[in-house]
Structures are given as structure tokens and as C-alpha cells.
Design an enzyme around this catalytic site. Structure first.
Site, PDB file in Angstrom:
ATOM      1  N   GLY A  77      39.908  42.727  51.768  1.00  0.00           N
ATOM      2  CA  GLY A  77      40.050  43.635  52.913  1.00  0.00           C
ATOM      3  C   GLY A  77      40.494  42.933  54.182  1.00  0.00           C
ATOM      4  O   GLY A  77      40.855  43.591  55.168  1.00  0.00           O
ATOM      5  N   TYR A  94      31.307  44.308  36.069  1.00  0.00           N
ATOM      6  CA  TYR A  94      31.334  45.093  37.303  1.00  0.00           C
ATOM      7  C   TYR A  94      30.174  46.074  37.382  1.00  0.00           C
ATOM      8  O   TYR A  94      29.951  46.873  36.476  1.00  0.00           O
ATOM      9  CB  TYR A  94      32.668  45.848  37.451  1.00  0.00           C
TER      10      TYR A  94
HETATM   11  N1  LIG Z   1      39.656  38.779  37.610  1.00  0.00           N
HETATM   12  C1  LIG Z   1      38.821  38.590  38.610  1.00  0.00           C
HETATM   13  O1  LIG Z   1      38.074  37.588  38.682  1.00  0.00           O
HETATM   14  C2  LIG Z   1      38.771  39.603  39.708  1.00  0.00           C
HETATM   15  C3  LIG Z   1      38.092  39.317  40.904  1.00  0.00           C
HETATM   16  C4  LIG Z   1      38.091  40.286  41.897  1.00  0.00           C
HETATM   17  C5  LIG Z   1      38.748  41.502  41.687  1.00  0.00           C
HETATM   18  N2  LIG Z   1      39.366  41.766  40.498  1.00  0.00           N
HETATM   19  C6  LIG Z   1      40.040  43.057  40.231  1.00  0.00           C
HETATM   20  O2  LIG Z   1      40.941  43.322  41.296  1.00  0.00           O
HETATM   21  C7  LIG Z   1      40.611  44.592  41.872  1.00  0.00           C
HETATM   22  C8  LIG Z   1      40.989  44.543  43.332  1.00  0.00           C
HETATM   23  O3  LIG Z   1      40.272  43.488  43.953  1.00  0.00           O
HETATM   24  P1  LIG Z   1      39.626  43.703  45.380  1.00  0.00           P
HETATM   25  O4  LIG Z   1      38.798  44.934  45.355  1.00  0.00           O
HETATM   26  O5  LIG Z   1      38.983  42.431  45.775  1.00  0.00           O
HETATM   27  O6  LIG Z   1      40.956  43.968  46.237  1.00  0.00           O
HETATM   28  P2  LIG Z   1      41.231  43.867  47.799  1.00  0.00           P
HETATM   29  O7  LIG Z   1      42.325  44.834  48.049  1.00  0.00           O
HETATM   30  O8  LIG Z   1      41.466  42.463  48.198  1.00  0.00           O
HETATM   31  O9  LIG Z   1      39.880  44.360  48.499  1.00  0.00           O
HETATM   32  C9  LIG Z   1      39.508  45.715  48.379  1.00  0.00           C
HETATM   33  C10 LIG Z   1      38.490  46.027  49.465  1.00  0.00           C
HETATM   34  O10 LIG Z   1      39.089  45.882  50.746  1.00  0.00           O
HETATM   35  C11 LIG Z   1      38.754  46.997  51.569  1.00  0.00           C
HETATM   36  N3  LIG Z   1      39.978  47.804  51.696  1.00  0.00           N
HETATM   37  C12 LIG Z   1      40.870  48.105  50.715  1.00  0.00           C
HETATM   38  N4  LIG Z   1      41.888  48.836  51.210  1.00  0.00           N
HETATM   39  C13 LIG Z   1      41.647  48.997  52.507  1.00  0.00           C
HETATM   40  C14 LIG Z   1      42.354  49.666  53.536  1.00  0.00           C
HETATM   41  N5  LIG Z   1      43.505  50.279  53.283  1.00  0.00           N
HETATM   42  N6  LIG Z   1      41.836  49.619  54.788  1.00  0.00           N
HETATM   43  C15 LIG Z   1      40.675  48.975  55.040  1.00  0.00           C
HETATM   44  N7  LIG Z   1      39.941  48.327  54.112  1.00  0.00           N
HETATM   45  C16 LIG Z   1      40.432  48.336  52.842  1.00  0.00           C
HETATM   46  C17 LIG Z   1      37.636  47.733  50.836  1.00  0.00           C
HETATM   47  O11 LIG Z   1      36.385  47.093  51.076  1.00  0.00           O
HETATM   48  P3  LIG Z   1      35.354  47.486  52.241  1.00  0.00           P
HETATM   49  O12 LIG Z   1      35.695  48.846  52.754  1.00  0.00           O
HETATM   50  O13 LIG Z   1      34.018  47.403  51.617  1.00  0.00           O
HETATM   51  O14 LIG Z   1      35.577  46.431  53.284  1.00  0.00           O
HETATM   52  C18 LIG Z   1      38.017  47.478  49.382  1.00  0.00           C
HETATM   53  O15 LIG Z   1      36.951  47.640  48.502  1.00  0.00           O
HETATM   54  C19 LIG Z   1      39.117  44.771  41.547  1.00  0.00           C
HETATM   55  O16 LIG Z   1      38.692  46.112  41.582  1.00  0.00           O
HETATM   56  C20 LIG Z   1      39.072  44.223  40.157  1.00  0.00           C
HETATM   57  O17 LIG Z   1      39.559  45.182  39.221  1.00  0.00           O
HETATM   58  C21 LIG Z   1      39.397  40.825  39.520  1.00  0.00           C
END
Ligand SMILES: NC(=O)c1ccc[n+]([C@@H]2O[C@H](COP(=O)([O-])OP(=O)(O)OC[C@H]3O[C@@H](n4cnc5c(N)ncnc54)[C@H](OP(=O)(O)O)[C@@H]3O)[C@@H](O)[C@H]2O)c1
Length: 356
Positions: free
Chosen positions: A222, A63
Site C-alpha cells: 500500500g 492465508y
Molecule cells: N507469494 C507470496 O509470498 C506473497 C506475499 C504477499 C502477497 N502475495 C499475493 O499477492 C497479493 C497482493 O499482495 P498485497 O496485498 O501485498 O498487494 P499490495 O497491492 O502491495 O498491497 C495491498 C494493500 O495495500 C492497500 N491498498 C491496495 N490498493 C489500495 C489503493 N488503491 N489505495 C489505498 N490503499 C490500497 C490495502 O491495504 P490497507 O488498506 O490495509 O492499507 C491492500 O490490502 C496477495 O493477496 C497474495 O495473493 C503473495
């Protein structure tokens, strides 16, 4: 967030129901989009998560090029919070671009990556060490025996697998049992209202073999926050999806995904909640899910997401979301009833969780 903690897999490790993902900690520029959070914002997100009772924090050596781990190390050292945190990091990503043994899941990279992560995190152990992704090369025997050695060394307390086929994790868990090695505590998998493919193989395997499911991208980058609308060439609106779609990392939403989102929006309006809270609430209550990884680029997003457990969906609302988001069972699942059941008898197993 409630002060409720669940045990991770078959371990004694207690984790909060919402885990903090820190993939956004640091600069994360793709094209003209920065989908990361600067240091001040990352610190505010970190502090707020701990203040509301969260204890489970996830990062990876991959990351933001190691910056996420460095920032976490700094925040934990400054606040003296290391011991209260269940700290998880991952290996698999290349540590070197020109050394084939410093990439993937071989023993050499597992150990080298852990040492580098510990240095960036400023700690001498991680509570949970994840294999980030299957490299399609390393035998599971090597991965599991190295995990076991790392646990016995005290540098790792529990182990998990992310982004692996179900046959691979089943083989790994049975091997660990047979050899008396550290068992796999958890699986970190992509899972949301628009990505339910793990329900075919991975979730039943987790329930059967005593592993927690930890969903990643529960809002589908998101999409399920409801901030995008249908555009001529995919989702319209500002956010991470725009940064990733050019790379092909985010699949364009299908008609079914938009239908699911419409239902999420309607249910959110009925409950006086946000769409993100509804989508997160749904997934935290799926069978096998112990803790869900939330992602936030801003403090406002974190506040929104942390309130996802403060209400209940009605049975009718859950049923509607389940049905709209369901996918075709596919072969061989669609033939089981036909091949084994008498049509005039209703037979079903008692619903269970892995703690039964
Ligand atoms: N193992 C793996 O391969 C893998 C892959 C991906 C993630 N992960 C882990 O999972 C965690 C979560 O994944 P993710 O960040 O992809 O989760 P997600 O909840 O699907 O996406 C998060 C993104 O969505 C937007 N967002 C989140 N909450 C919001 C809200 N309430 N209102 C509006 N927009 C919102 C923001 O992006 P914007 O504002 O930029 O649009 C935020 O950065 C990561 O931090 C990581 O630790 C693991």
C-alpha cells in the site's frame, strides 16, 4: 479491466493481466490492526473482480489460517463460477505445528496440503499450484517429481514457484525438461517500483526458460498508493504497513523510495489518475510480467486498482520511473561492459520477450 488474456508461461492457460490476491479475505489481526476484509467485503471484491472480466484468483493455505480458501470455496459454489476461474493456491506453510513432515516442501506436505486446500476450496482440482517459499531443505528433484505426479493425477493443472533463489528455479526447469516432467509455468515474486531486485537473476531466467513473472505486493503493502507521508519513525498514516512494521515484515522506506513515490504522485496528478494506478500500470508493462497480483482490503481500493490498465504512461514518464527506481547493478553485473566491450562500438541484443 480490459478483456485481454495472456498465456501463462509455456502453457495454454489464459490469464487476465490483473490477478486477484485474496490474502486479505477473512480476519487478519496483527496487534491492534485488522488488515483483512470481512466476508461481505470479500464477496463484493470477488464479484466485482469477476464482473470486470478478471479470471485469475490467488490464495494460499496460509492465508488467514485457511479462511481465505474457505471463503473462495463458498463464493465459487454459490455463484457457480469455479470453471471460469483460474484458481491458484500454495503450500509450504506448516499444516501442523508439531509434525516436521507437515511443513515445508517435502512430498508428504505437498500432497497433504493440496488435499486440505481442495477440501476448503470445495473443488477437485486447482489450475495452478504454487510452492510458497523455499524451505532450504527439500531437493528440487523431489518437488518437481511430486508436482509432475499431481499434474498427472488431474488434481493440479499447472505449477509455479514463489520466493525461491534463481539457481533453484533454473535447476528445476532444466530438470523438468530433461525428464519430461511438467515444466514450471510461473514465478510469483515480490516486485514493485521499490523492490526491483528480481530483475538481476529471476526475470532473465524467466525470459530464458519460458516462465511468467507474477509480481506480488506491487504497491509494496500500500506504500505506493500514496496514502502515507514521511513520519519521524517511518510512514505516517493508517493502513497495513502499520500492522506489519512492528514485526519487521515491511522494510522502512528509504530516501530513494520516497523520491520514487513523489514522482509517482506527480505523474498521477498529470494524468488525472491515482498513484496506485500509475504504480500498477508501470509494473504490468515490465518485461516478463504476464499478470500482476492486486490486493484490496475494500471495494473502493479494488475499483481504483482495476482501472490501472485504462491508460498508457508516456515514454518519458516510464523512463523517469525506471531511472528513479533503479538500483545499483552490483557484482558481477557492473564489470561485464568493461570486460567485454570495445568503448567505441555500440552493440546490443534485440529486445525480446519469452514468446520470441
Ligand atoms: N507469494 C507470496 O509470498 C506473497 C506475499 C504477499 C502477497 N502475495 C499475493 O499477492 C497479493 C497482493 O499482495 P498485497 O496485498 O501485498 O498487494 P499490495 O497491492 O502491495 O498491497 C495491498 C494493500 O495495500 C492497500 N491498498 C491496495 N490498493 C489500495 C489503493 N488503491 N489505495 C489505498 N490503499 C490500497 C490495502 O491495504 P490497507 O488498506 O490495509 O492499507 C491492500 O490490502 C496477495 O493477496 C497474495 O495473493 C503473495
Amino acid at each position: 479491466m480490459s478483456n485481454e488474456y495472456h498465456l501463462l508461461g509455456s502453457t495454454g492457460l489464459r490469464v487476465s493481466r490483473l490477478a486477484l490476491g485474496t490474502m486479505t479475505f477473512g480476519e487478519a489481526v496483527l496487534g491492534s490492526h485488522d488488515w483483512g476484509a470481512d466476508e461481505a467485503t470479500a464477496r463484493a471484491v470477488f464479484d466485482c473482480y469477476l464482473d470486470t472480466g478478471g479470471n485469475f484468483i490467488d490464495t494460499a493455505n496460509l492465508y488467514t489460517g485457511g479462511r481465505s480458501e474457505e471463503l473462495l470455496g463458498k463464493f465459487m459454489a454459490e455463484g457457480g463460477t469455479r470453471d471460469q476461474i483460474v484458481l491458484a493456491t500454495k503450500f509450504s506453510a506448516p499444516v501442523s505445528q508439531d509434525n516436521p513432515n507437515l511443513a515445508g516442501n517435502g512430498r508428504k506436505n505437498m500432497v497433504a496440503s493440496l488435499e486440505a486446500s481442495l477440501r476448503r476450496l470445495g473443488t477437485d482440482y486447482v489450475d495452478l499450484y504454487w510452492l510458497h517459499s523455499w524451505d532450504r531443505l527439500t531437493p528440487i528433484e523431489e518437488v518437481m517429481s511430486t508436482f509432475d505426479t499431481l499434474v498427472r493425477s488431474g488434481k493440479v493443472r499447472a505449477i509455479g514457484l514463489s520466493n525461491i533463489p534463481a539457481w533453484y528455479l533454473a535447476k528445476g526447469q532444466l530438470l523438468a525438461r530433461a525428464r519430461g516432467w511438467e515444466p514450471i509455468a510461473a514465478l510469483q515474486l515480490k516486485y514493485s517500483l521499490v523492490e526491483r531486485s528480481i530483475e538481476r537473476e529471476h526475470v532473465p531466467a524467466a525470459l530464458e526458460l519460458g516462465m511468467s513473472v507474477i509480481p506480488w505486493s506491487p504497491l509494496d503493502y500500500g506504500f505506493l498508493s500514496g496514502k502515507y507521508t514521511r513520519g519521524a519513525d517511518g510512514p505516517a498514516g493508517e493502513g497495513r504497513i502499520q500492522a506489519f512494521k512492528d514485526l519487521g515484515f515491511h522494510q522502512p522506506p528509504t530516501d530513494q523510495h520516497w523520491t520514487v513515490l513523489d514522482a509517482v504522485r506527480e505523474i498521477a496528478a498529470d494524468l488525472g489518475r491515482s498513484p496506485a494506478q500509475v504504480a500498477l500500470n508501470w509494473i504490468t508493462n515490465r518485461p516478463g510480467v504476464t499478470s500482476t497480483l492486486i490486493g484490496a482490503r475494500t471495494l473502493a481500493q479494488l475499483d481504483d486498482n482495476l482501472a490501472a490498465l485504462d491508460f498508457d504512461l508516456t515514454a518519458e514518464q516510464s523512463r523517469r520511473l525506471d531511472e528513479l527506481s533503479a538500483s545499483e547493478p552490483g557484482y558481477p553485473y557492473q564489470i561485464f561492459d568493461l570486460a567485454t566491450r570495445s568503448p567505441n562500438l555500440a552493440v546490443s541484443a534485440r529486445p525480446r520477450s519469452f514468446r520470441d
